[in-house]
Design a protein around this motif. Structure first.
Motif, PDB file in Angstrom:
ATOM      1  N   LEU A  15       0.840  -1.192   0.000  1.00 29.15           N
ATOM      2  CA  LEU A  15       0.000   0.000   0.000  1.00 29.15           C
ATOM      3  C   LEU A  15       0.877   1.244   0.000  1.00 29.15           C
ATOM      4  O   LEU A  15       1.695   1.431   0.904  1.00 29.15           O
ATOM      5  CB  LEU A  15      -0.901  -0.027   1.232  1.00 29.15           C
ATOM      6  CG  LEU A  15      -1.689  -1.339   1.398  1.00 29.15           C
ATOM      7  CD1 LEU A  15      -2.317  -1.418   2.771  1.00 29.15           C
ATOM      8  CD2 LEU A  15      -2.721  -1.484   0.302  1.00 29.15           C
ATOM      9  N   VAL A  16       0.706   2.079  -1.030  1.00 28.23           N
ATOM     10  CA  VAL A  16       1.548   3.261  -1.205  1.00 28.23           C
ATOM     11  C   VAL A  16       0.702   4.520  -1.072  1.00 28.23           C
ATOM     12  O   VAL A  16      -0.311   4.673  -1.763  1.00 28.23           O
ATOM     13  CB  VAL A  16       2.253   3.232  -2.578  1.00 28.23           C
ATOM     14  CG1 VAL A  16       3.064   4.504  -2.793  1.00 28.23           C
ATOM     15  CG2 VAL A  16       3.145   2.001  -2.702  1.00 28.23           C
ATOM     16  N   SER A  17       1.129   5.415  -0.200  1.00 29.55           N
ATOM     17  CA  SER A  17       0.449   6.690   0.008  1.00 29.55           C
ATOM     18  C   SER A  17       1.151   7.785  -0.785  1.00 29.55           C
ATOM     19  O   SER A  17       2.362   7.967  -0.654  1.00 29.55           O
ATOM     20  CB  SER A  17       0.442   7.068   1.486  1.00 29.55           C
ATOM     21  OG  SER A  17       0.034   8.412   1.634  1.00 29.55           O
ATOM     22  N   THR A  18       0.377   8.528  -1.580  1.00 30.96           N
ATOM     23  CA  THR A  18       0.931   9.701  -2.251  1.00 30.96           C
ATOM     24  C   THR A  18       0.916  10.902  -1.308  1.00 30.96           C
ATOM     25  O   THR A  18       1.727  11.809  -1.455  1.00 30.96           O
ATOM     26  CB  THR A  18       0.148  10.017  -3.536  1.00 30.96           C
ATOM     27  OG1 THR A  18      -1.236  10.160  -3.217  1.00 30.96           O
ATOM     28  CG2 THR A  18       0.321   8.912  -4.562  1.00 30.96           C
ATOM     29  N   THR A  19       0.016  10.900  -0.344  1.00 32.80           N
ATOM     30  CA  THR A  19      -0.041  11.983   0.651  1.00 32.80           C
ATOM     31  C   THR A  19       1.211  11.968   1.516  1.00 32.80           C
ATOM     32  O   THR A  19       1.832  13.001   1.750  1.00 32.80           O
ATOM     33  CB  THR A  19      -1.294  11.832   1.542  1.00 32.80           C
ATOM     34  OG1 THR A  19      -2.451  11.864   0.718  1.00 32.80           O
ATOM     35  CG2 THR A  19      -1.371  12.938   2.575  1.00 32.80           C
ATOM     36  N   LYS A  20       1.576  10.788   1.991  1.00 29.04           N
ATOM     37  CA  LYS A  20       2.754  10.649   2.848  1.00 29.04           C
ATOM     38  C   LYS A  20       4.022  10.364   2.053  1.00 29.04           C
ATOM     39  O   LYS A  20       5.111  10.333   2.621  1.00 29.04           O
ATOM     40  CB  LYS A  20       2.531   9.523   3.865  1.00 29.04           C
ATOM     41  CG  LYS A  20       1.433   9.823   4.862  1.00 29.04           C
ATOM     42  CD  LYS A  20       1.318   8.707   5.871  1.00 29.04           C
ATOM     43  CE  LYS A  20       0.296   9.035   6.948  1.00 29.04           C
ATOM     44  NZ  LYS A  20       0.239   7.994   7.983  1.00 29.04           N
ATOM     45  N   ASP A  21       3.866  10.084   0.751  1.00 32.12           N
ATOM     46  CA  ASP A  21       4.985   9.788  -0.145  1.00 32.12           C
ATOM     47  C   ASP A  21       5.824   8.625   0.378  1.00 32.12           C
ATOM     48  O   ASP A  21       7.055   8.705   0.475  1.00 32.12           O
ATOM     49  CB  ASP A  21       5.851  11.030  -0.356  1.00 32.12           C
ATOM     50  CG  ASP A  21       6.791  10.879  -1.547  1.00 32.12           C
ATOM     51  OD1 ASP A  21       6.465  10.104  -2.469  1.00 32.12           O
ATOM     52  OD2 ASP A  21       7.853  11.524  -1.550  1.00 32.12           O
ATOM     53  N   MET A  22       5.121   7.538   0.732  1.00 33.07           N
ATOM     54  CA  MET A  22       5.817   6.372   1.269  1.00 33.07           C
ATOM     55  C   MET A  22       4.923   5.137   1.255  1.00 33.07           C
ATOM     56  O   MET A  22       3.707   5.234   1.095  1.00 33.07           O
ATOM     57  CB  MET A  22       6.274   6.635   2.705  1.00 33.07           C
ATOM     58  CG  MET A  22       5.130   6.898   3.671  1.00 33.07           C
ATOM     59  SD  MET A  22       5.664   7.317   5.339  1.00 33.07           S
ATOM     60  CE  MET A  22       5.959   5.715   6.038  1.00 33.07           C
ATOM     61  N   VAL A  23       5.540   3.980   1.428  1.00 34.76           N
ATOM     62  CA  VAL A  23       4.799   2.740   1.630  1.00 34.76           C
ATOM     63  C   VAL A  23       4.245   2.794   3.043  1.00 34.76           C
ATOM     64  O   VAL A  23       4.976   3.044   4.000  1.00 34.76           O
ATOM     65  CB  VAL A  23       5.721   1.514   1.460  1.00 34.76           C
ATOM     66  CG1 VAL A  23       5.001   0.234   1.875  1.00 34.76           C
ATOM     67  CG2 VAL A  23       6.226   1.409   0.033  1.00 34.76           C
ATOM     68  N   ILE A  24       2.926   2.589   3.175  1.00 31.59           N
ATOM     69  CA  ILE A  24       2.320   2.675   4.507  1.00 31.59           C
ATOM     70  C   ILE A  24       1.988   1.312   5.097  1.00 31.59           C
ATOM     71  O   ILE A  24       1.557   1.215   6.235  1.00 31.59           O
ATOM     72  CB  ILE A  24       1.064   3.565   4.502  1.00 31.59           C
ATOM     73  CG1 ILE A  24       0.014   3.025   3.525  1.00 31.59           C
ATOM     74  CG2 ILE A  24       1.434   4.998   4.206  1.00 31.59           C
ATOM     75  CD1 ILE A  24      -1.339   3.678   3.669  1.00 31.59           C
ATOM     76  N   GLY A  25       2.181   0.268   4.314  1.00 31.94           N
ATOM     77  CA  GLY A  25       1.929  -1.055   4.850  1.00 31.94           C
ATOM     78  C   GLY A  25       1.805  -2.090   3.760  1.00 31.94           C
ATOM     79  O   GLY A  25       1.964  -1.797   2.575  1.00 31.94           O
ATOM     80  N   ASP A  26       1.542  -3.292   4.197  1.00 35.10           N
ATOM     81  CA  ASP A  26       1.291  -4.384   3.266  1.00 35.10           C
ATOM     82  C   ASP A  26       0.310  -5.341   3.911  1.00 35.10           C
ATOM     83  O   ASP A  26       0.035  -5.258   5.102  1.00 35.10           O
ATOM     84  CB  ASP A  26       2.589  -5.089   2.864  1.00 35.10           C
ATOM     85  CG  ASP A  26       3.260  -5.788   4.031  1.00 35.10           C
ATOM     86  OD1 ASP A  26       2.793  -6.871   4.420  1.00 35.10           O
ATOM     87  OD2 ASP A  26       4.261  -5.260   4.546  1.00 35.10           O
ATOM     88  N   ALA A  27      -0.226  -6.212   3.097  1.00 31.02           N
ATOM     89  CA  ALA A  27      -1.200  -7.180   3.588  1.00 31.02           C
ATOM     90  C   ALA A  27      -1.106  -8.444   2.740  1.00 31.02           C
ATOM     91  O   ALA A  27      -0.661  -8.398   1.589  1.00 31.02           O
ATOM     92  CB  ALA A  27      -2.607  -6.595   3.501  1.00 31.02           C
ATOM     93  N   GLU A  28      -1.506  -9.540   3.309  1.00 30.98           N
ATOM     94  CA  GLU A  28      -1.610 -10.777   2.542  1.00 30.98           C
ATOM     95  C   GLU A  28      -2.615 -10.492   1.424  1.00 30.98           C
ATOM     96  O   GLU A  28      -3.699  -9.966   1.671  1.00 30.98           O
ATOM     97  CB  GLU A  28      -2.060 -11.920   3.460  1.00 30.98           C
ATOM     98  CG  GLU A  28      -1.925 -13.307   2.854  1.00 30.98           C
ATOM     99  CD  GLU A  28      -3.047 -13.687   1.909  1.00 30.98           C
ATOM    100  OE1 GLU A  28      -2.786 -14.392   0.931  1.00 30.98           O
ATOM    101  OE2 GLU A  28      -4.193 -13.259   2.147  1.00 30.98           O
ATOM    102  N   TYR A  29      -2.255 -10.799   0.194  1.00 28.00           N
ATOM    103  CA  TYR A  29      -3.014 -10.366  -0.980  1.00 28.00           C
ATOM    104  C   TYR A  29      -4.474 -10.810  -0.960  1.00 28.00           C
ATOM    105  O   TYR A  29      -5.373 -10.002  -1.171  1.00 28.00           O
ATOM    106  CB  TYR A  29      -2.319 -10.864  -2.264  1.00 28.00           C
ATOM    107  CG  TYR A  29      -2.954 -10.308  -3.510  1.00 28.00           C
ATOM    108  CD1 TYR A  29      -2.683  -9.014  -3.922  1.00 28.00           C
ATOM    109  CD2 TYR A  29      -3.833 -11.066  -4.267  1.00 28.00           C
ATOM    110  CE1 TYR A  29      -3.261  -8.482  -5.061  1.00 28.00           C
ATOM    111  CE2 TYR A  29      -4.417 -10.546  -5.407  1.00 28.00           C
ATOM    112  CZ  TYR A  29      -4.125  -9.251  -5.803  1.00 28.00           C
ATOM    113  OH  TYR A  29      -4.714  -8.736  -6.927  1.00 28.00           O
ATOM    114  N   PHE A  30      -4.721 -12.060  -0.714  1.00 26.38           N
ATOM    115  CA  PHE A  30      -6.088 -12.575  -0.842  1.00 26.38           C
ATOM    116  C   PHE A  30      -6.999 -12.080   0.279  1.00 26.38           C
ATOM    117  O   PHE A  30      -8.182 -11.848   0.063  1.00 26.38           O
ATOM    118  CB  PHE A  30      -6.074 -14.099  -0.959  1.00 26.38           C
ATOM    119  CG  PHE A  30      -5.277 -14.544  -2.165  1.00 26.38           C
ATOM    120  CD1 PHE A  30      -5.781 -14.367  -3.440  1.00 26.38           C
ATOM    121  CD2 PHE A  30      -4.011 -15.069  -2.022  1.00 26.38           C
ATOM    122  CE1 PHE A  30      -5.041 -14.726  -4.561  1.00 26.38           C
ATOM    123  CE2 PHE A  30      -3.264 -15.432  -3.134  1.00 26.38           C
ATOM    124  CZ  PHE A  30      -3.786 -15.265  -4.406  1.00 26.38           C
TER     125      PHE A  30
END
Length: 117
Positions: free
Chosen positions: A69-84
């Motif tokens: 998950l990429v935020s353009t507001t914060k200009d950074m990766v904000i997290g990840d999650a198991e895809y399914f």
């Protein structure tokens, strides 16, 4: 067919401007590959429902998938999650779906953050 959908009152969704998510592949310490698909804040995105059926590494099925998950507001990766798991949570933000893909609206920062594990 689109004309008939309009006549029946079915909303026609335009997929043409959406970003088509393409996975990147990485190796775990045990050399097993895993796939990563990115979802970016504010970007309508076409996600594969079953990426393991579409993408292989060296002819082998990739069984582990992550959504980054990429935020353009914060200009950074904000997290990840198991895809399914994330894909199930994303369904509420779906604009449309086809057999193998789902079109996701451009998510706000708070909506994106809600998908992070």
């Amino acid at each position: 067919m689109g004309l008939f959908d309009k006549l029946r009152g079915k909303k026609v969704v335009d997929w043409s401007n959406a970003y088509i998510a393409v996975p990147k592949f990485y190796e775990k310490p045990d050399v097993a590959p895993f796939g990563v698909i990115t979802l970016t804040e504010g970007t309508e995105t076409i996600l594969p429902k079953l990426p393991q059926n579409e993408y292989k590494v060296d002819g082998k099925v990739v069984t582990e998938w992550k959504l980054v998950l990429v935020s353009t507001t914060k200009d950074m990766v904000i997290g990840d999650a198991e895809y399914f798991t994330a894909l199930k949570n994303i369904e509420k933000y779906s604009l449309d779906a086809k057999q193998d893909t789902i079109l996701v609206k451009g998510l706000s920062l708070s909506e994106l953050e809600s998908l992070s594990e």
